[in-house]
Design a protein around this motif. Structure first.
Motif, PDB file in Angstrom:
ATOM      1  N   GLY A   1      78.197  -1.274  65.325  1.00 60.21           N
ATOM      2  CA  GLY A   1      79.263  -0.618  65.348  1.00 60.21           C
ATOM      3  C   GLY A   1      79.010   0.470  66.555  1.00 60.21           C
ATOM      4  O   GLY A   1      78.006   0.677  67.242  1.00 60.21           O
ATOM      5  N   MET A   2      80.120   1.386  66.831  1.00 61.68           N
ATOM      6  CA  MET A   2      80.101   2.351  67.768  1.00 61.68           C
ATOM      7  C   MET A   2      79.283   3.573  67.399  1.00 61.68           C
ATOM      8  O   MET A   2      79.183   3.937  66.529  1.00 61.68           O
ATOM      9  CB  MET A   2      81.450   2.718  68.237  1.00 61.68           C
ATOM     10  CG  MET A   2      82.253   1.511  68.695  1.00 61.68           C
ATOM     11  SD  MET A   2      81.502   1.190  70.373  1.00 61.68           S
ATOM     12  CE  MET A   2      82.199   2.600  71.212  1.00 61.68           C
ATOM     13  N   LEU A   3      78.797   4.104  68.298  1.00 62.56           N
ATOM     14  CA  LEU A   3      78.154   5.410  68.350  1.00 62.56           C
ATOM     15  C   LEU A   3      79.058   6.655  68.715  1.00 62.56           C
ATOM     16  O   LEU A   3      79.788   6.550  69.743  1.00 62.56           O
ATOM     17  CB  LEU A   3      76.915   5.457  69.128  1.00 62.56           C
ATOM     18  CG  LEU A   3      76.244   6.989  69.105  1.00 62.56           C
ATOM     19  CD1 LEU A   3      75.614   7.407  67.824  1.00 62.56           C
ATOM     20  CD2 LEU A   3      75.134   6.888  70.291  1.00 62.56           C
ATOM     21  N   SER A   4      79.080   7.550  67.810  1.00 59.02           N
ATOM     22  CA  SER A   4      79.896   8.809  68.318  1.00 59.02           C
ATOM     23  C   SER A   4      79.130   9.961  68.104  1.00 59.02           C
ATOM     24  O   SER A   4      78.291   9.940  67.163  1.00 59.02           O
ATOM     25  CB  SER A   4      81.455   8.910  67.821  1.00 59.02           C
ATOM     26  OG  SER A   4      81.155   8.799  66.293  1.00 59.02           O
ATOM     27  N   PHE A   5      79.663  11.201  68.449  1.00 59.50           N
ATOM     28  CA  PHE A   5      78.667  12.405  68.178  1.00 59.50           C
ATOM     29  C   PHE A   5      79.613  13.376  67.161  1.00 59.50           C
ATOM     30  O   PHE A   5      81.062  13.186  67.513  1.00 59.50           O
ATOM     31  CB  PHE A   5      78.671  13.169  69.384  1.00 59.50           C
ATOM     32  CG  PHE A   5      77.435  12.502  70.277  1.00 59.50           C
ATOM     33  CD1 PHE A   5      76.181  12.267  69.866  1.00 59.50           C
ATOM     34  CD2 PHE A   5      77.740  12.079  71.607  1.00 59.50           C
ATOM     35  CE1 PHE A   5      75.142  11.527  70.640  1.00 59.50           C
ATOM     36  CE2 PHE A   5      76.913  11.067  72.228  1.00 59.50           C
ATOM     37  CZ  PHE A   5      75.500  10.988  71.937  1.00 59.50           C
ATOM     38  N   GLY A   6      78.954  14.130  66.455  1.00 58.75           N
ATOM     39  CA  GLY A   6      79.530  14.975  65.485  1.00 58.75           C
ATOM     40  C   GLY A   6      79.941  15.996  66.377  1.00 58.75           C
ATOM     41  O   GLY A   6      79.366  16.536  67.239  1.00 58.75           O
ATOM     42  N   PRO A   7      80.555  17.103  65.587  1.00 55.72           N
ATOM     43  CA  PRO A   7      81.161  18.542  66.104  1.00 55.72           C
ATOM     44  C   PRO A   7      79.864  19.299  66.637  1.00 55.72           C
ATOM     45  O   PRO A   7      78.650  19.316  66.109  1.00 55.72           O
ATOM     46  CB  PRO A   7      81.673  19.204  65.164  1.00 55.72           C
ATOM     47  CG  PRO A   7      82.132  18.130  64.275  1.00 55.72           C
ATOM     48  CD  PRO A   7      81.123  17.037  64.229  1.00 55.72           C
ATOM     49  N   GLY A   8      79.739  20.007  67.846  1.00 53.10           N
ATOM     50  CA  GLY A   8      78.825  20.483  68.386  1.00 53.10           C
ATOM     51  C   GLY A   8      77.527  19.707  69.025  1.00 53.10           C
ATOM     52  O   GLY A   8      76.677  20.537  69.506  1.00 53.10           O
ATOM     53  N   VAL A   9      77.632  18.512  69.017  1.00 53.81           N
ATOM     54  CA  VAL A   9      76.569  17.694  69.721  1.00 53.81           C
ATOM     55  C   VAL A   9      77.056  17.843  71.228  1.00 53.81           C
ATOM     56  O   VAL A   9      76.254  18.240  72.079  1.00 53.81           O
ATOM     57  CB  VAL A   9      76.390  16.320  68.959  1.00 53.81           C
ATOM     58  CG1 VAL A   9      74.959  15.614  69.895  1.00 53.81           C
ATOM     59  CG2 VAL A   9      76.187  16.641  67.577  1.00 53.81           C
TER      60      VAL A   9
END
Length: 489
Positions: free
Chosen positions: A270-278
């Motif tokens: 699956g895809m990688l995404s960043f959470g808030p503040g990263v």
């Protein structure tokens, strides 16, 4: 427990792959730009699979199928020559190549003629022009230098860097095979393999302008790999979005009569995404040509910096402070790597610093901290004058439910590694290690019933043997996933 203690070097190893070869295609970035964070999943998952297959006795051939061909190189040649004309003897590295690439696209929005220049330069490259090839080789060499530096930081290795360009002279033979088998059809001037009977769109082999496609190159690559390596399995560690592409390629190979096509496997993730503040969401998923992509080294650097702060805040020994930089690199990189294994690879991953660097939760640093704690227990036992730890032969005194649970968990280690290979699923190892640490920490904190060092020397010796078996298992599991196992934290 006894198997781990009797032969630590062989602990967890299997022989299911003895005499067989697996080819693993992973990472595969485009050259002439730094490694983007979007390549981390393929890189980390692929490297773990290489270690797991080798651990199971397979001969592993790790291949980096670089994106080193295409019209973007014509664009880069145009940008480089203009920059070189203004600055004779211009030296380049990957970062400067990226800047040139971005500058080209900004200029091309104002000057449509630059696109024609770029196509002309790529045509020169295809035709074997010496100057075009010199520039292309310069871009490739500088890119490989940078890639290898970063791969070394991640503990990742390859047996071959065989990019798209390697297959230029191997595509026509494939097309002749498809034509001889009656598979190649003409559709609107292009050459395709009709896959409608198999529930898929036609597989485009050659475009109307005569240019070959990614599918044609992957067909050539698969045939080359089987002819040269004789693989029993060939894995492609590539994102979910390429599912149709690989189903088409594998089906065309099958229709062309290559029986080994069924051993080609798309190990999708699956895809990688960043959470808030990263990092900013736009930067994490944006366009390279606009300079919006986050690069992997930025993430590793930031992880190491955050890990260093945590280590210094929690350090109880002066020696740890002296080793803070080295430990920060191990813990920070481990945090980034382990975050890839927190769930099954086919699922999307959301990265946050809170989860990745949590010493108390499901994280790489948590496992590394547990390993360091186990090392500390062994040191304290020896400093207190404890005797040799138990070995098989003396009657076993460990009988509490938690002790039995730990021993049963240890007994399942080799089978877990085997199942991870069968399912191409490194996260199974991560789950196992987290469960092992969880049950051991319950044992460790229950000091009323499970005091490790007591007046009963025989019981203390056996409990230290249990500690050592857990430590060996944890160290081996971390190694297979690509994480360091610090002795102090």
């Amino acid at each position: 427990m006894t198997r781990a203690l009797d032969n630590p070097a062989a602990w967890g190893r299997g022989e299911s792959g003895k005499g067989k070869t697996v080819v693993i295609d992973y990472s595969s970035p485009n050259i002439a730009k730094p490694l983007g964070v979007h390549h981390i999943r393929s890189t980390i998952i692929g490297a773990a699979l290489c270690r797991l297959y080798a651990n199971a006795g397979w001969r592993v051939v790790a291949i980096n199928h670089l994106g080193d061909w295409g019209t973007n190189f014509g664009q880069l040649m145009v940008a480089y020559r203009k920059a070189e004309a203004e600055n004779p003897g211009l030296k380049v590295d990957v970062q400067s190549l990226l800047r040139l690439y971005i500058q080209y696209h900004a200029a091309a929005e104002e000057d449509e003629g630059l696109a024609d220049e770029a196509r002309a330069w790529f045509k020169r490259l295809e035709d074997g022009d010496a100057e075009a090839h010199r520039l292309w080789q310069l871009f490739v060499d500088e890119s490989l230098k940078e890639l290898r530096r970063l791969y070394d930081r991640l503990g990742v290795r390859f047996d071959a860097y065989l990019g798209e360009s390697f297959y230029n002279d191997k595509i026509e033979p494939v097309i002749r095979v498809l034509r001889a088998k009656g598979l190649l059809k003409t559709s609107e001037g292009a050459e395709v393999v009709d896959l409608s009977e198999h529930g898929m769109p036609a597989c485009l082999i050659r475009k109307r302008d005569g240019a070959t496609t990614y599918a044609a190159r992957d067909l050539a690559a698969a045939i080359f790999r089987h002819e040269n390596y004789g693989f029993a399995r060939c894995l492609y560690v590539v994102a979910n979005q390429q599912d149709l592409h690989f189903r088409q390629v594998f089906k065309v190979l099958e229709l062309a009569g290559y029986e080994w096509a069924q051993e080609c496997v798309h190990v999708k993730f699956g895809m990688l995404s960043f959470g808030p503040g990263v990092f900013g969401e736009e930067a994490a998923t944006g366009s390279t040509r606009k300079g919006q992509v986050v690069f992997l080294e930025e993430v590793l650097d930031r992880a190491a910096a955050k890990a260093r702060n945590i280590i210094l805040d929690n350090a109880r020994e002066e020696e740890i402070r002296h080793q803070a930089d080295r430990l920060a690199e191990q813990v920070g990189t481990g945090a980034v790597i382990f975050s890839e294994f927190l769930q099954r690879r086919a699922k999307d991953v959301v990265f946050t610093w809170e989860k990745a660097l949590n010493l108390q939760g499901d994280s790489g640093p948590y496992l590394q901290y547990t390993h360091a704690r186990l090392c500390s227990l062994r040191r304290k036992y020896e400093e207190a004058g404890g005797g040799a730890i138990w070995r098989n032969g003396a009657p076993l005194l460990l009988s509490s439910p938690l002790e039995k649970e730990i021993m049963l968990h240890l007994a399942d280690f080799t089978d877990t590694l085997g199942r991870a290979v069968i399912e191409d699923e490194p996260s199974m190892v991560a789950d196992y290690l987290l469960d092992l640490c969880a049950v051991f920490n319950r044992f460790f904190t229950d000091k009323e019933r499970h005091r490790i060092v007591s007046d009963d020397e025989k019981l203390s010796s056996q409990r230290m043997a249990l500690v050592e078996a857990v430590r060996l298992t944890l160290a081996r599991g971390l190694e297979l996933l690509g994480l360091a196992a610090p002795a102090r934290m």
